[in-house]
Scaffold this active site. Structure first.
Site, mmCIF file in Angstrom:
data_model
loop_
_atom_site.group_PDB
_atom_site.id
_atom_site.type_symbol
_atom_site.label_atom_id
_atom_site.label_comp_id
_atom_site.label_asym_id
_atom_site.label_seq_id
_atom_site.Cartn_x
_atom_site.Cartn_y
_atom_site.Cartn_z
ATOM 1 C CG HIS A 150 16.697 23.901 71.908
ATOM 2 N ND1 HIS A 150 17.873 24.585 71.723
ATOM 3 C CD2 HIS A 150 16.541 23.783 73.260
ATOM 4 C CE1 HIS A 150 18.409 24.874 72.901
ATOM 5 N NE2 HIS A 150 17.621 24.404 73.847
ATOM 6 C CG HIS A 169 15.074 27.437 76.541
ATOM 7 N ND1 HIS A 169 16.086 28.191 77.085
ATOM 8 C CD2 HIS A 169 15.651 26.246 76.195
ATOM 9 C CE1 HIS A 169 17.215 27.500 77.059
ATOM 10 N NE2 HIS A 169 16.969 26.312 76.529
ATOM 11 C CD GLU A 170 13.529 22.908 76.266
ATOM 12 O OE1 GLU A 170 14.097 22.262 75.357
ATOM 13 O OE2 GLU A 170 14.120 23.275 77.295
ATOM 14 C CG ASP A 207 20.942 24.663 75.299
ATOM 15 O OD1 ASP A 207 20.131 25.602 75.227
ATOM 16 O OD2 ASP A 207 20.592 23.479 75.396
#
EC number: 3.4.24.39
Length: 358
Positions: free
Chosen positions: A313, A309-310, A324
């Site tokens: 970004h 997920h990170e 997000d």
């Protein structure tokens, strides 16, 4: 060069709360009560938001990554001459159960709460001139006990145009830049370093599998990305492939990855966070203490997909970096193809569904 790094907290200021993740819910978010957000200008780039429950049901609203969050998270989109101004704040992932009561606001039908924030802190508005502010999306709600996320509610604001003094705005943004440049670097050590390296290796493997699944297409692409055409499959697969390459490179790469929070950002709700402008990722203590490396429960959280997920970004991994827009399965499957392709949790959930056999 990417370094897997860790250091005891050093910070210019303390931040208390961050972005939300939504658990699966039985009820479609489109049936939920709607929140009205009224944006007004207080002074300069300081904005007031009045959030009102326009529905007929009581709501427990999660404030993380939403109004009343004291952290430099994204609360509104800012447009200058029709183009969105890049967000320069922080994106995070937090747990979905065992939440502390201070991050929840109760709203009965017709009730409101207010929040004031400076948009110049998280966006570079130094050019000055007129800008337009607006926000919409889905915010998590909790169960009656207020500890576990159980649903989502849609929110939408008015459009607010303000005129920005570029010189004053630049000073606010400079404070954020100073914040992200004061930490010293050190290497990951001990069990946390071992756990992080294991998670990154498994993140590389899972991302490779997810890329293959995306290339193959089928029902899972329609479920998460609402499209199965060649162009969409390629975009999804390319991002997963980029994440696989980055997470497999523990000594190089384009991001700096901390095993310990260098900025005193973490709380007992936060699993990990990213500062996209710095291509910096950090784990938080509960990444190690409350989550397994892999979660076999559908839509569950774990270390591997938190790191994935990170990574999405970070624009240095694959540009543009994700936003997000929505959190959790039930919110993510409401997104259009365009929004899903730009939403971090959609990629994390798609990949996690492979591990869990969903």
């Amino acid at each position: 060069m990417r370094r897997v790094s860790g250091i005891l907290a050093v910070a210019a200021f303390t931040i208390s709360a961050f972005a939300g993740v939504i658990q699966p819910v039985a009820k479609d978010a489109r049936d939920s009560a709607e929140l009205d957000v009224k944006l007004t200008q207080v002074d300069g780039t300081v904005i007031k938001a009045v959030v009102t429950n326009n529905g007929d049901k009581d709501l427990n609203i999660l404030n993380l990554n939403f109004f009343r969050d004291t952290a430099p998270v994204k609360k509104v989109s800012i447009y200058s001459q029709g183009v969105e101004v890049p967000f320069g704040g922080i994106r995070v992932r937090h747990k979905t159960s065992g939440l502390s009561s201070d991050v929840i606001t109760y709203l009965a039908p017709g009730e409101s709460f207010e929040d004031e924030f400076d948009v110049a802190i998280t966006s570079d508005l130094s050019q000055g001139g007129p800008v337009v502010l607006q926000t919409q999306g889905y915010v998590p709600t909790t169960d009656t006990g207020g500890k576990t996320l159980s649903g989502v509610v849609r929110y939408k604001s008015n459009k607010l145009e303000i005129d920005v003094d570029g010189t004053t705005a630049a000073k606010s943004f400079a404070a954020m830049n100073q914040f992200v440049k004061i930490a010293k670097l050190s290497s990951c050590e001990g069990s946390q370093g071992d756990d992080t390296r294991r998670a990154l290796r498994d993140c590389a493997s899972l991302s490779t599998l997810a890329a293959a699944q995306a290339w193959a297409g089928g029902p899972k692409m329609l479920e998460y990305f609402k499209a199965n055409d060649d162009a969409t499959r390629k975009l999804v697969a390319d991002r997963f492939t980029a994440v696989a390459l980055e997470s497999s490179n523990l000594t190089g790469g384009s991001t700096t990855y901390y095993c310990r929070d260098p900025y005193n950002i973490c709380t007992n709700n936060i699993i990990a966070y990213t500062i996209p402008a710095e291509n910096l990722i950090s784990n938080c203590p509960i990444y190690y203490t409350e989550f397994d490396n892999v979660n076999r429960k559908c839509h569950g959280q774990d270390r591997v997909t938190t790191s994935l997920h990170e990574f999405t970004h970070a624009s240095s991994v694959f540009s543009p970096g994700t936003k997000d827009i929505a959190y959790g399965y039930n919110a993510c499957i409401l997104l259009s193809t365009r929004d899903a392709l730009n939403n971090a949790d959609t990629f994390a959930l798609f990949a996690q569904s492979i591990n869990a056999g969903c």
